[in-house]
Design an enzyme around this catalytic site. Sequence first.
Site, PDB file in Angstrom:
ATOM      1  N   ASP A  11     -52.768  -7.067  -0.198  1.00  0.00           N
ATOM      2  CA  ASP A  11     -53.302  -7.963   0.828  1.00  0.00           C
ATOM      3  C   ASP A  11     -53.403  -7.192   2.138  1.00  0.00           C
ATOM      4  O   ASP A  11     -52.435  -6.554   2.552  1.00  0.00           O
ATOM      5  CB  ASP A  11     -52.377  -9.172   1.025  1.00  0.00           C
ATOM      6  CG  ASP A  11     -52.518 -10.173  -0.115  1.00  0.00           C
ATOM      7  OD1 ASP A  11     -53.437 -10.007  -0.938  1.00  0.00           O
ATOM      8  OD2 ASP A  11     -51.698 -11.109  -0.187  1.00  0.00           O
ATOM      9  N   ASP A 130     -59.215 -19.265  -8.711  1.00  0.00           N
ATOM     10  CA  ASP A 130     -57.852 -19.777  -8.600  1.00  0.00           C
ATOM     11  C   ASP A 130     -57.811 -21.111  -9.326  1.00  0.00           C
ATOM     12  O   ASP A 130     -58.596 -22.010  -9.021  1.00  0.00           O
ATOM     13  CB  ASP A 130     -57.461 -19.977  -7.128  1.00  0.00           C
ATOM     14  CG  ASP A 130     -57.357 -18.660  -6.384  1.00  0.00           C
ATOM     15  OD1 ASP A 130     -57.195 -17.612  -7.045  1.00  0.00           O
ATOM     16  OD2 ASP A 130     -57.451 -18.668  -5.143  1.00  0.00           O
TER      17      ASP A 130
END
Lengths: 251, 196
Positions: A11, A130
């Site tokens: 990230d 997701d």
Amino acid sequence: MLAKRIIPCLDVKDGRTVKGVNFVDLRDAGDPVELAWQYSQQGADELVFLDITATHEGRKTMIDLVKSVARQVNIPFTIGGGINELKDADALLAAGADKISINSAAVRNPNLIDELAKSFGSQFVVVAVDTRLVDTQNLVHLRGGREQTDIVTEAWIKEAESRGAGEILLTSMDHDGTKNGFDVSLLSKINAAINIPLIASGGAGNEQHFVDVFQQSGVDAALAASVFHYGEILIPDLKNTLRKNHIVVRG
Amino acid sequence: MIGIVNYGAGNIFSLTAALVRCNLPYGMINEPADFDKYERIIIPGVGHAGAAMQKLRDSGLAEAIPSLTKPVLGICVGMQLLTSFSEEGNADMLGIFPMRTLHFQQRISEKVPHMGWNTTQIRRDCRLFESIADDTYFYFVHSFFIEFQEEYTATSTNYGVDYAASIHKDNFYGVQFHPEKSGPAGEQLLLNFAAL
């Protein structure tokens, strides 16, 4: 034989890695380029960078970062986050990204998949999904799992494939962060339903979880973040374990 | 010095970055006269082979390639351009190798594209693979493959079918995988090419 891939995910915010990293040899744990290089040395097969930057200025930093990674790292990598239109993808391609990953933008505008595949080829387009179990159905979620849609996950993945996605990155929000293993049953089902590569994500806690997901679901790759960043799983050890379990991995 | 055929088919940043890592100087070939400036030629390429062939012809660079006598390396779609024909767009290619570029779909039961690290098996002596062991892993990403053909296949790879992962004929070489993304083995291959 085609090897199963191990993919660390980083990230990145404003050009720096966000989650804590616990590598011994790192001079600068916040430097994504150095981290990427370390992972490539350890035997990672591919890397994913998720840009969680919110500002326009930060995005420009991301392009510079992509260039630095392409200059210094000799394995393929994918960039996700903030790609809403062709020009975003074009800039990343020109900076040396091998693939881009789109998530919410594709759900909001499915045509984006067609446009990207047509302009850059399917091999460049990863659709990240997701998913979370709602009652008895897996539904697509947006904004990191916070926003529920009424789109059935399997149907959406098949649509993404037919629109030209070259690969699917499926994250189970129910498993993500639990360290209890990947969602093997969902991944098996999806893997059987599509004819493009599938990356498993969410739930990795130990080496056996990787053995299980490859043996039981047949996915092509497995992605994880914190277990790698904190050094809980070392990639060379993981690959040895996979090899002992007769899973083909790159040496 | 290596000249990169600059015909607008895909991004070449990763390739030039790999050449820099290998300390191999390079320049761009934008017009036919530029072929004379370099000792070795790389033809890059990603995307659609038919479209890439059209771009190569439009660039005015296609005609000079078959008569080159210096080492030429085609990478991925750049390799497919060296074959006689591609099913991608049903297009005639340069025809340097009497081999066809075929679609994986309908021919194999595996997933398409063939994406990831796979091994290549050495079929004949080829200086491109000097100091590279048999069964070394390289990074592949493609939906079309070059049919196996004994005479010009330097290494083969199996993905549902045995196909030509690299080809060699006289001064012409081609690799289906991406040396610029294939770790140390890929960089070794680029160094080998530069030493031909």
